[in-house]
Design an enzyme around this catalytic site. Structure first.
Site, short mmCIF file in Angstrom:
data_model
loop_
_atom_site.label_atom_id
_atom_site.label_comp_id
_atom_site.label_asym_id
_atom_site.label_seq_id
_atom_site.Cartn_x
_atom_site.Cartn_y
_atom_site.Cartn_z
N LYS A 9 -7.11 4.70 -2.69
CA LYS A 9 -6.72 4.68 -4.12
C LYS A 9 -6.98 3.29 -4.71
CE LYS A 9 -3.58 1.77 -4.56
NZ LYS A 9 -2.60 0.92 -4.44
N ASP A 141 3.21 4.31 -2.30
CA ASP A 141 1.94 4.95 -2.67
C ASP A 141 1.77 6.33 -2.03
OD1 ASP A 141 1.15 2.79 -4.19
OD2 ASP A 141 -0.06 1.88 -2.62
P1 ATP Z 1 -1.05 -0.44 -0.39
O1 ATP Z 1 -2.22 -0.43 -1.35
O2 ATP Z 1 -0.38 0.90 -0.23
O3 ATP Z 1 -0.11 -1.59 -0.58
P2 ATP Z 1 -2.72 -1.67 1.59
O4 ATP Z 1 -4.08 -1.07 1.43
O5 ATP Z 1 -2.53 -3.03 0.97
O6 ATP Z 1 -1.67 -0.65 1.08
P3 ATP Z 1 -2.60 -0.81 4.29
O7 ATP Z 1 -4.05 -0.56 4.56
O8 ATP Z 1 -1.74 0.37 4.15
O9 ATP Z 1 -2.38 -1.81 3.09
O10 ATP Z 1 -2.08 -1.75 5.49
C1 ATP Z 1 -0.89 -2.51 5.44
C2 ATP Z 1 -0.43 -2.80 6.88
O11 ATP Z 1 0.08 -1.59 7.45
C3 ATP Z 1 -1.57 -3.23 7.80
O12 ATP Z 1 -1.59 -4.62 7.89
C4 ATP Z 1 -1.27 -2.56 9.13
O13 ATP Z 1 -0.73 -3.48 10.06
C5 ATP Z 1 -0.19 -1.54 8.86
N1 ATP Z 1 -0.61 -0.13 9.17
C6 ATP Z 1 0.15 0.77 9.81
N2 ATP Z 1 -0.47 1.95 9.88
C7 ATP Z 1 -1.66 1.82 9.26
C8 ATP Z 1 -2.72 2.72 8.99
N3 ATP Z 1 -2.70 3.99 9.40
N4 ATP Z 1 -3.78 2.23 8.30
C9 ATP Z 1 -3.78 0.94 7.86
N5 ATP Z 1 -2.81 0.06 8.10
C10 ATP Z 1 -1.73 0.49 8.78
#
Ligand code: ATP
Length: 298
Positions: A9, A141
């Site tokens: 997203k 999210d």
């Molecule tokens: P958002 O936009 O929802 O804030 P994001 O893209 O910034 O999310 P994610 O990719 O969800 O961040 O990752 C955040 C942290 O979650 C990572 O640093 C990782 O350690 C942990 N994590 C746990 N499970 C997962 C997963 N399935 N995919 C990605 N990261 C994960």
């Protein structure tokens, strides 16, 4: 076995309208599902397990994704099985393409896919509202990732108003190899003086409902109140955003708390050219040309 596409997203708009007593931030954000996507498979099993496969793209930082009970996909399986009183498990296979910790809801979308997959796999029969109610316990999210498409998200991300998806556009996604702490970004934002600003979410909502949301018009509504905070800490983000508009994007913006930047192009050739330039300039960054997605799944 169930196989589900888990889309990324972006936030076309992101405003913070207040804080709840428990500290959660109240949002007003138009969220848009986009490619890339992760592939999630769930199979009935006696206990929960996870097999993780990651694309080896530059900058995808998949080394930060845990392959055990700390993974949000695992937590989602635990949550729904417990809630439904099911005393068995699920074998999860997760093929990740979405860069992690990028502001692209990579983890949230995997959690959403597992909730939906396990719901079907075990014939639990929860409706979307119930799945979203569970999902928000895992992350703000997650409800959006369950519903997909385009939506205005309010509350802590749990109050969703579905909207028509913008007209076709070419999205250039660049995630520089920078680690951004979401917590620190929100804390720095909280320390700022409150400011007056236009309700761009309202403007974009109206545009989408009326039709004619072409890339240029959509880009007239882009805003992210966290962008200033993250960009001040990591000037490369601003540099990438400005480069994208120089290279022909109708508009460009940081997504979520960063560090990913998306540029919206009307012209596919310009988007490809910009992709090449970004590859030369930022060889260590994750780069992709993609499109809006609209709830599609397998
Ligand atoms: P958002 O936009 O929802 O804030 P994001 O893209 O910034 O999310 P994610 O990719 O969800 O961040 O990752 C955040 C942290 O979650 C990572 O640093 C990782 O350690 C942990 N994590 C746990 N499970 C997962 C997963 N399935 N995919 C990605 N990261 C994960």
């Amino acid at each position: 076995m169930k196989r589900i596409k888990a889309f990324a997203k972006i936030n076309l708009t992101l405003d913070i309208t207040g804080r709840r007593e428990d500290g959660y931030h109240l949002l007003r954000s138009i969220m848009q599902q986009i490619y890339p996507c992760d592939f999630v498979e769930v199979k009935k099993a006696d206990s929960i397990s996870l097999k993780l496969f990651c694309d080896d793209e530059p900058g995808s930082s998949h080394d930060v994704v845990p392959a055990d009970e700390r993974n949000i996909a695992w937590k989602a399986a635990e949550l729904i099985l417990k809630e439904a009183g099911i005393d068995s498990g699920v074998e999860i296979t997760l093929k990740k393409s979405i860069p992690a910790a990028a502001g692209l809801a990579g983890g949230s979308t995997d959690a959403a896919a597992v909730l939906k997959g396990v719901n079907e796999l075990y014939g639990i029969g929860y409706d979307t509202d119930k799945l979203c109610e569970l999902g928000v316990k895992l992350g703000a999210d997650v409800p959006f990732c369950i519903r997909g498409g385009t939506a205005l998200a309010e509350g802590i991300g749990d109050k969703l108003t579905p909207l028509p998806t913008p007209e076709k556009a070419y999205i250039l996604l660049v995630k520089p190899p920078i680690a951004v702490s979401t917590k620190e970004v929100y804390e720095a934002y909280d320390a700022l003086e409150p400011s007056e600003r236009e309700d761009k979410s309202g403007r974009l909502e109206k545009l989408l409902k009326e039709g004619g949301a072409d890339p240029k018009a959509v880009c007239g509504c882009l805003m992210n109140v966290l962008a200033g905070v993250t960009e001040a800490r990591h000037p490369m983000i601003k540099e990438i955003r400005e480069k994208m508009t120089e290279l022909g994007a109708e508009g460009a913006l940081m997504s979520g708390s960063g560090p990913s930047v998306f540029g919206i192009f009307s012209d596919g050739d310009k988007a490809k050219e910009a992709y090449k330039r970004m590859t030369d300039l930022y060889p260590d960054a994750y780069r992709a040309i993609c499109s809006f997605a609209n709830g599609g799944e397998e």
